[in-house]
Design an enzyme around this catalytic site. Structure first.
Site, PDB file in Angstrom:
ATOM      1  N   LYS A 118      14.489 -22.765 -19.281  1.00 19.62           N
ATOM      2  CA  LYS A 118      15.552 -23.330 -18.431  1.00 19.62           C
ATOM      3  C   LYS A 118      15.871 -24.770 -18.797  1.00 19.62           C
ATOM      4  O   LYS A 118      17.021 -25.196 -18.705  1.00 19.62           O
ATOM      5  CB  LYS A 118      15.170 -23.221 -16.949  1.00 19.62           C
ATOM      6  CG  LYS A 118      15.198 -21.781 -16.470  1.00 19.62           C
ATOM      7  CD  LYS A 118      15.288 -21.649 -14.967  1.00 19.62           C
ATOM      8  CE  LYS A 118      15.582 -20.182 -14.631  1.00 19.62           C
ATOM      9  NZ  LYS A 118      15.641 -19.886 -13.221  1.00 19.62           N
ATOM     10  N   LYS A 201      17.614 -12.071 -21.014  1.00 19.82           N
ATOM     11  CA  LYS A 201      17.565 -11.294 -19.775  1.00 19.82           C
ATOM     12  C   LYS A 201      18.853 -11.461 -18.993  1.00 19.82           C
ATOM     13  O   LYS A 201      19.521 -12.504 -19.102  1.00 19.82           O
ATOM     14  CB  LYS A 201      16.324 -11.675 -18.961  1.00 19.82           C
ATOM     15  CG  LYS A 201      16.518 -12.714 -17.931  1.00 19.82           C
ATOM     16  CD  LYS A 201      15.301 -12.940 -17.059  1.00 19.82           C
ATOM     17  CE  LYS A 201      15.623 -14.167 -16.209  1.00 19.82           C
ATOM     18  NZ  LYS A 201      15.329 -14.087 -14.833  1.00 19.82           N
ATOM     19  N   LYS A 204      21.591 -14.459 -13.127  1.00 20.60           N
ATOM     20  CA  LYS A 204      22.696 -14.954 -12.276  1.00 20.60           C
ATOM     21  C   LYS A 204      23.374 -16.157 -12.891  1.00 20.60           C
ATOM     22  O   LYS A 204      24.554 -16.390 -12.682  1.00 20.60           O
ATOM     23  CB  LYS A 204      22.153 -15.479 -10.940  1.00 20.60           C
ATOM     24  CG  LYS A 204      21.359 -14.575 -10.113  1.00 20.60           C
ATOM     25  CD  LYS A 204      21.029 -15.341  -8.820  1.00 20.60           C
ATOM     26  CE  LYS A 204      19.758 -14.845  -8.194  1.00 20.60           C
ATOM     27  NZ  LYS A 204      18.592 -15.682  -8.511  1.00 20.60           N
TER      28      LYS A 204
HETATM   29  N1  AQP Z   1      16.965  -9.343 -15.746  1.00 24.40           N
HETATM   30  C1  AQP Z   1      16.020  -9.039 -14.846  1.00 24.40           C
HETATM   31  N2  AQP Z   1      15.387  -7.848 -14.900  1.00 24.40           N
HETATM   32  C2  AQP Z   1      14.429  -7.537 -13.981  1.00 24.40           C
HETATM   33  N3  AQP Z   1      14.064  -8.375 -12.982  1.00 24.40           N
HETATM   34  C3  AQP Z   1      14.672  -9.570 -12.894  1.00 24.40           C
HETATM   35  N4  AQP Z   1      14.560 -10.621 -12.053  1.00 24.40           N
HETATM   36  C4  AQP Z   1      15.428 -11.592 -12.406  1.00 24.40           C
HETATM   37  N5  AQP Z   1      16.130 -11.224 -13.481  1.00 24.40           N
HETATM   38  C5  AQP Z   1      15.684  -9.970 -13.812  1.00 24.40           C
HETATM   39  C6  AQP Z   1      13.640 -10.656 -10.923  1.00 24.40           C
HETATM   40  O1  AQP Z   1      14.405 -10.975  -9.770  1.00 24.40           O
HETATM   41  C7  AQP Z   1      13.580 -11.739  -8.888  1.00 24.40           C
HETATM   42  C8  AQP Z   1      14.333 -12.939  -8.405  1.00 24.40           C
HETATM   43  O2  AQP Z   1      14.567 -13.867  -9.395  1.00 24.40           O
HETATM   44  P1  AQP Z   1      14.971 -15.357  -8.984  1.00 24.40           P
HETATM   45  O3  AQP Z   1      16.298 -15.392  -8.387  1.00 24.40           O
HETATM   46  O4  AQP Z   1      13.935 -15.982  -8.168  1.00 24.40           O
HETATM   47  O5  AQP Z   1      14.956 -16.121 -10.326  1.00 24.40           O
HETATM   48  P2  AQP Z   1      15.078 -15.693 -11.782  1.00 24.40           P
HETATM   49  O6  AQP Z   1      13.922 -14.848 -12.184  1.00 24.40           O
HETATM   50  O7  AQP Z   1      15.256 -16.963 -12.538  1.00 24.40           O
HETATM   51  O8  AQP Z   1      16.398 -14.786 -11.760  1.00 24.40           O
HETATM   52  P3  AQP Z   1      17.785 -15.101 -12.380  1.00 24.40           P
HETATM   53  O9  AQP Z   1      18.705 -13.995 -11.998  1.00 24.40           O
HETATM   54  O10 AQP Z   1      17.637 -15.364 -13.832  1.00 24.40           O
HETATM   55  O11 AQP Z   1      18.220 -16.382 -11.592  1.00 24.40           O
HETATM   56  P4  AQP Z   1      18.714 -17.776 -12.128  1.00 24.40           P
HETATM   57  O12 AQP Z   1      19.770 -17.446 -13.144  1.00 24.40           O
HETATM   58  O13 AQP Z   1      19.276 -18.439 -10.905  1.00 24.40           O
HETATM   59  O14 AQP Z   1      17.561 -18.481 -12.694  1.00 24.40           O
HETATM   60  C9  AQP Z   1      12.299 -12.060  -9.622  1.00 24.40           C
HETATM   61  O15 AQP Z   1      11.291 -11.157  -9.188  1.00 24.40           O
HETATM   62  C10 AQP Z   1      12.638 -11.794 -11.056  1.00 24.40           C
HETATM   63  O16 AQP Z   1      11.516 -11.408 -11.810  1.00 24.40           O
END
Ligand code: AQP
Length: 344
Positions: A118, A201, A204
């Protein structure tokens, strides 16, 4: 401290940092619902304190938090059976987070790959909170003495850090107070990849909206995104092993399997030898049929934001009733004087 000595309790959280994606749904929320339905005590949180580790517009943060609460409920989380709340309403998270900043070692934090991903080349300019994120996450889990943490593959390292923090705290203070929680990473959708690039991956915060399916996307948008998803020129193979080295194809098959609650091998039995021009419309139809009821239910709930806020307040009270005594005992173990008679 083995988790068998503790009453089983599930905790997990998601950041209200924008639209929930199909990756968040299949990798996390769908599992949250299954664990709730298994009858274990479940605590699920919209982690707004984590979201502000990167800039959030205040009005958008409030909207995203309510939208995430609506998504949780639309996906099947029941506020009567699960405790649903936003993190900042329970101050014990931040308080234990600080204590854990003083337990975790800098060397441990330096190994966190998500921070490296990040922060990228910008590491000098990102917030200190982004670096400390995993110790707050450890506090989120351990302030409930949670034993099981359903997450996607990307969060495994952070749950392992929570185990290390629990073990070091117990060792340093000679107590058997915090459990070492287990990550629960199961099913075919533990790492859903971007629709544009099978090596990244689905996220969001990806700048390209075409890289992900949002739970709020309508049928046309879902179909268009799947139609345009990157693939390769070969037909679908007969066995999952033959998807090795074909990340985009493997990703679409895993999405299908998870949405349909099927094994990947069964999906391939159905589609072996078929081109993507045939598989993609079937996947789009399946995705629309699964996601449309969710986005419609979210829309209905968001028509009444006061009711969403009421549910979060009630969930926050129930969460604090578990967390506050655990935090009080933590302060006592640390030797901190707590002579005020007041409520948090
Ligand atoms: N691509 C993915 N496949 C499977 N699981 C996923 N998770 C996130 N992306 C995937 C799981 O969703 C939960 C919540 O994630 P988060 O919002 O706390 O943060 P993150 O992992 O950083 O998810 P994002 O979507 O990538 O958010 P941003 O872009 O805001 O950083 C977790 O259990 C994660 O494993």
């Amino acid at each position: 401290m083995g988790i068998s000595e503790f009453t089983p309790r599930v905790f997990s959280g998601i950041q209200p940092s924008g639209n929930l994606t199909l990756g968040n749904y299949l990798g996390a929320v769908k599992r949250f619902v299954e664990m709730q339905d298994d009858g274990i005590e479940t605590v699920y949180c919209m982690v707004d304190l984590h979201a502000i580790t990167v800039w959030q517009e205040p009005a958008e943060l409030a909207h995203n938090t309510r939208e995430l609460a609506a998504a949780f409920m639309a996906c099947g989380l029941d506020p009567e059976r699960s405790i649903l709340f936003n993190q900042s309403q329970v101050s014990a998270h931040a308080e234990l987070g600080w204590i854990f900043n003083c337990v975790a070692r800098l060397g441990w934090m330096n190994r966190m790959t998500q921070f490296k991903d990040k922060a990228g080349k910008n590491a000098e300019r990102v917030s200190l909170g982004l670096f400390a994120y995993p110790s707050l996450m450890a506090a989120d889990i351990l302030v409930y003495h949670a034993t099981h943490v359903p997450v996607g593959e990307d969060q495994k390292q952070h749950v392992e850090l929570a185990r290390d923090i629990a073990a070091k705290f117990n060792h340093d203070f000679g107590v058997a107070f915090f459990p070492e929680p287990e990550p629960v990473i199961e099913g075919s959708a533990t790492r859903i990849m971007s629709l544009r690039d099978g090596s990244r991956k689905m996220s969001k915060s990806d700048p390209s909206d075409m890289s992900r399916i949002n739970l709020t996307d309508g049928p046309d948008t879902i179909s268009r995104k799947i139609r345009k998803a990157r693939t390769d020129p070969f037909p679908l193979p007969e066995t999952p092993g033959e998807l090795d080295g074909r990340p985009e194809a493997g990703n679409l098959v895993r999405i299908y399997a998870s949405l349909a609650d099927m094994a990947e091998s069964d999906v391939l039995r159905q589609f072996a030898g078929k081109p993507f021009s045939e598989f993609k419309p079937a996947l789009a139809e399946l995705a629309v049929s699964r996601l449309r009821p969710i986005s419609e239910a979210m829309g209905r709930m968001l028509d009444d934001p006061a009711e969403v806020d009421r549910i979060l307040a009630e969930g926050g009270d129930r969460a604090a009733a578990i967390a506050d005594p655990i935090l009080d005992r933590t302060f006592e173990i640390l030797g901190m004087i707590r002579s005020r008679t007041r409520k948090r």
